[in-house]
Design a protein around this motif. Structure first.
Motif, PDB file in Angstrom:
ATOM      1  N   GLY A  95     -11.119 -11.181   2.445  1.00  0.00           N
ATOM      2  CA  GLY A  95     -11.243  -9.965   4.284  1.00  0.00           C
ATOM      3  C   GLY A  95     -10.234  -8.685   4.143  1.00  0.00           C
ATOM      4  O   GLY A  95     -10.983  -7.106   4.564  1.00  0.00           O
ATOM      5  N   LEU A  96      -9.107  -8.898   3.940  1.00  0.00           N
ATOM      6  CA  LEU A  96      -7.995  -7.906   4.232  1.00  0.00           C
ATOM      7  C   LEU A  96      -7.837  -6.919   3.499  1.00  0.00           C
ATOM      8  O   LEU A  96      -8.276  -5.718   3.525  1.00  0.00           O
ATOM      9  N   LYS A  97      -8.422  -7.487   2.083  1.00  0.00           N
ATOM     10  CA  LYS A  97      -8.608  -6.554   0.937  1.00  0.00           C
ATOM     11  C   LYS A  97      -9.662  -5.275   0.998  1.00  0.00           C
ATOM     12  O   LYS A  97      -9.546  -3.757   1.065  1.00  0.00           O
ATOM     13  N   VAL A  98     -10.384  -5.196   1.628  1.00  0.00           N
ATOM     14  CA  VAL A  98     -12.102  -5.312   2.173  1.00  0.00           C
ATOM     15  C   VAL A  98     -11.517  -3.870   3.212  1.00  0.00           C
ATOM     16  O   VAL A  98     -12.136  -2.812   3.335  1.00  0.00           O
ATOM     17  N   SER A  99     -11.223  -4.480   4.307  1.00  0.00           N
ATOM     18  CA  SER A  99     -10.304  -3.637   5.577  1.00  0.00           C
ATOM     19  C   SER A  99      -9.573  -2.324   4.486  1.00  0.00           C
ATOM     20  O   SER A  99      -9.667  -1.514   5.198  1.00  0.00           O
ATOM     21  N   ILE A 128       0.492  -1.155  -0.137  1.00  0.00           N
ATOM     22  CA  ILE A 128      -0.276   0.239   0.237  1.00  0.00           C
ATOM     23  C   ILE A 128       1.501   1.776  -0.032  1.00  0.00           C
ATOM     24  O   ILE A 128       1.938   1.748   0.575  1.00  0.00           O
ATOM     25  N   GLU A 129       0.091   1.978  -0.806  1.00  0.00           N
ATOM     26  CA  GLU A 129       1.226   3.287  -1.394  1.00  0.00           C
ATOM     27  C   GLU A 129       0.546   4.177  -0.769  1.00  0.00           C
ATOM     28  O   GLU A 129      -0.393   4.083  -2.211  1.00  0.00           O
ATOM     29  N   THR A 130       0.633   6.091  -0.267  1.00  0.00           N
ATOM     30  CA  THR A 130       0.296   6.783   0.228  1.00  0.00           C
ATOM     31  C   THR A 130       0.968   7.683  -1.018  1.00  0.00           C
ATOM     32  O   THR A 130       2.333   7.773  -1.370  1.00  0.00           O
ATOM     33  N   GLU A 131       0.171   8.629  -1.309  1.00  0.00           N
ATOM     34  CA  GLU A 131       0.891  10.110  -2.343  1.00  0.00           C
ATOM     35  C   GLU A 131       1.426  10.777  -1.187  1.00  0.00           C
ATOM     36  O   GLU A 131       2.092  11.844  -1.857  1.00  0.00           O
ATOM     37  N   VAL A 149      -7.811   9.324   2.993  1.00  0.00           N
ATOM     38  CA  VAL A 149      -6.850   8.886   2.037  1.00  0.00           C
ATOM     39  C   VAL A 149      -6.307   7.866   0.956  1.00  0.00           C
ATOM     40  O   VAL A 149      -6.847   6.588   1.412  1.00  0.00           O
ATOM     41  N   GLU A 150      -5.927   9.111  -0.595  1.00  0.00           N
ATOM     42  CA  GLU A 150      -5.631   8.583  -1.927  1.00  0.00           C
ATOM     43  C   GLU A 150      -4.763   7.030  -1.898  1.00  0.00           C
ATOM     44  O   GLU A 150      -2.941   7.549  -1.098  1.00  0.00           O
ATOM     45  N   TYR A 151      -5.241   6.330  -1.986  1.00  0.00           N
ATOM     46  CA  TYR A 151      -3.827   5.113  -2.182  1.00  0.00           C
ATOM     47  C   TYR A 151      -3.501   4.636  -3.761  1.00  0.00           C
ATOM     48  O   TYR A 151      -4.235   4.142  -3.569  1.00  0.00           O
ATOM     49  N   ASN A 152      -2.579   3.751  -2.765  1.00  0.00           N
ATOM     50  CA  ASN A 152      -2.275   2.436  -4.506  1.00  0.00           C
ATOM     51  C   ASN A 152      -2.758   1.491  -3.650  1.00  0.00           C
ATOM     52  O   ASN A 152      -1.709   0.884  -3.109  1.00  0.00           O
ATOM     53  N   MET A 153      -2.965   0.056  -4.310  1.00  0.00           N
ATOM     54  CA  MET A 153      -2.598  -1.314  -3.662  1.00  0.00           C
ATOM     55  C   MET A 153      -1.925  -2.124  -4.583  1.00  0.00           C
ATOM     56  O   MET A 153      -2.989  -1.788  -5.695  1.00  0.00           O
ATOM     57  N   SER A 154      -1.077  -2.992  -4.207  1.00  0.00           N
ATOM     58  CA  SER A 154      -0.916  -4.443  -5.273  1.00  0.00           C
ATOM     59  C   SER A 154      -0.573  -5.299  -4.178  1.00  0.00           C
ATOM     60  O   SER A 154      -0.194  -5.099  -3.498  1.00  0.00           O
TER      61      SER A 154
END
Length: 534
Positions: A438-442, A391-394, A452-457
């Motif tokens: 469930g973690l992805k949903v959380s 997870i990365e935030t700008e 908070v804007e974020y990018n997830m891979s």
């Protein structure tokens, strides 16, 4: 520790990232045994025994429970243990079963030396002298070539080691092997070579020993079993007109000991497929002659040229590290074979190879007297996967800690978290597909709620992770790389200074033994007197 990144060996994949450094060395055998049972879903308990709080473990499938002392389970009888501890008693059982053993005699500290020499005049040099109850090669003196060496060896055992009883045997000319047997099957064989180094054409013997020891430190069972320069080593070097500063020729192999024990710097080489079946049968017969001993290690000497073999020892609590982490050859899964024997109902169970437990916390609680018994939380052996979420935030955000406290700690039990500053976090989670989803949903819910804007891979994570919730902070990679480079530079400078110091020490030694040094002694005395006066 990720063993795969240390050096490429043919080790078992499920152990390559599963051994914490705390378990390296003498604890490795207990750890891999307990880990094998625990990963099958068996209940694992560590217990403290006696005033010294010796750490032992128990495994249960809910219907039956077995206790283990390192690799020895409770199906090995106390009688068998007592026989194996006493080398002379072991020999009596082997001889009674017509299993080949070296010729020799047992003596006590009261036996007159003259009587010993008279007895041994019937046998042939070279001899081996060893204590009745010695372990890991301690006190074993081999390759005794003459009467004076024999007298000195007996004196050493009696006066220096305070040995009450010992054995003197004819030396058997052959290579040493450890054969591990479970039930009626040989499940692993390692050839044990004495401590040795290989020349590269430019490094000294001292430097080659240091380099070999650096390699051994990265092998879990050899971590604390380093090559040491002792009297035996010095004697071997003297016989060859070598010293520690001698440079060996390229590919010149030098043995530094006559003993092949791993604990004294020896190497383990897998020989399971190479050892002849006839020799394996001798080992099996030897183990079977000890009452109620269904598994254990048999030390055997084998001469390939003559085809003859002889048993020198049987071990009820034999280490398995040499089989799991050989310096050469294929690893053999001895813990699996032992657990199959004790818990046959779990043979088909799928191991959860993506988790391992923290031995250090349980060990310290018991050894520190804070607990007499600890149950390790059970592992889920259902169809689990391990997934890494990045997870990365700008923008910088202080919310990672809140995310861990409000989401991770409340909902997930086996997760590893790495925080990179305030803009990046990596989460490695072990669980069933439903848990991972469930973690992805959380993650989405939390960061959306915080606006908070974020990018997830995400990607599958191949390694094992530590059981429980584990969080670590990592410095910026630029700073980390700079520190690594500085450390490497400092290490090279230290090595160069050590080499220079050795060189200057050698020059001083040569000067002090020279004729000019002796001849100028009066002048130096006068100059020293004048210096004091001034």
């Amino acid at each position: 520790m990720n063993l795969d990144k240390v050096e490429r060996y043919d080790w078992l994949p499920h152990l390559e990232t599963s051994i914490p450094e705390f378990a390296f060395g003498d604890k490795i055998d207990m750890y891999v045994m307990a880990l094998e049972g625990w990963r099958r879903g068996l209940t694992l308990r560590f217990v403290g025994i006696g005033e010294k709080s010796l750490v032992r473990f128990k495994l249960s499938d809910g219907k039956k429970e077995h206790s283990f002392s390192v690799t020895r389970g409770d199906l090995v009888s106390k009688e068998a243990v007592n026989i194996c501890v006493n080398k002379d008693l072991t020999k009596q059982y082997l001889e009674g079963a017509e299993v080949p053993v070296p010729k020799g005699y047992k003596y006590s500290k009261e036996t007159p030396l003259e009587n010993i020499l008279t007895d041994l005049s019937e046998l042939n040099f070279p001899f081996v002298v060893k204590p009745i109850d010695g372990r890991r090669g301690k006190g074993v003196i081999s390759n005794i070539q003459n009467e004076q060496q024999l007298i000195d060896s007996i004196k050493y055992l009696r006066e220096d080691l305070l040995c009450d009883e010992f054995i003197v045997e004819e030396h058997f000319n052959g290579e040493e092997y450890r054969v591990y047997i479970v039930g009626n099957d040989v499940v692993g064989v390692i050839k044990r070579e004495p401590a040795n180094i290989m020349g590269d054409g430019h490094s000294t013997i001292r430097e080659l020993i240091r380099m070999k020891n650096e390699r051994r430190k990265k092998v879990p069972n050899l971590y604390a079993r380093l090559i040491k320069v002792d009297k035996e080593t010095e004697g071997i070097l003297k016989e060859k007109n070598y010293n520690l500063e001698t440079i060996l020729k390229k590919d010149e192999k030098l043995l530094l000991s006559h003993k092949a024990n791993l604990s004294t710097g020896g190497d383990s080489i897998d020989y399971t497929d190479e050892l002849p079946s006839s020799v394996k049968e001798i080992a099996i017969k030897g183990l079977k002659c000890v009452p109620n001993m269904p598994h254990g290690g048999v030390d055997i000497l084998y001469n390939e040229e003559t085809g003859k073999a002889t048993i020198i020892e049987i071990n009820s609590r034999a280490g398995v590290g040499g089989h799991l982490f050989p310096l050469e050859g294929k690893a053999r899964d001895i813990p699996k074979a032992i657990m199959d024997f004790y818990f046959p109902n779990t043979v088909e169970f799928k191991r959860n190879e993506k988790l391992h437990f923290d031995l250090e916390q349980y060990w310290n609680l018991i050894k520190g007297g804070k607990a007499k018994e600890i149950v390790v939380p059970n592992v889920n052996i259902k169809k689990n996967k391990t997934q890494k979420f990045i997870i990365e935030t700008e923008s910088k955000t202080p919310d990672f800690r809140k995310f861990i406290n409000q989401v991770i700690l409340k909902r997930y039990s086996n997760v590893s978290i790495t925080i990179f500053g305030q803009t990046k976090i990596e989460i490695v989670l072990n669980g069933e597909q439903e848990v991972l989803g469930g973690l992805k949903v959380s993650i989405h819910d939390f960061f959306s709620r915080k606006k908070v804007e974020y990018n997830m891979s995400e990607k599958e994570y191949p390694n094992s992770i530590l059981q429980g919730v584990n969080v670590r902070h990592v410095a910026k990679r630029n700073n980390l790389r700079k520190q690594i480079n500085e450390n490497e530079k400092l290490r090279k400078e230290i090595n160069n200074l050590q080499d220079l110091l050795k060189e200057k020490s050698n020059e001083v030694e040569k000067l002090q033994t020279s004729k000019s040094w002796r001849y100028t002694k009066p002048m130096r005395a006068v100059m020293g007197w004048k210096h004091k006066r001034n």
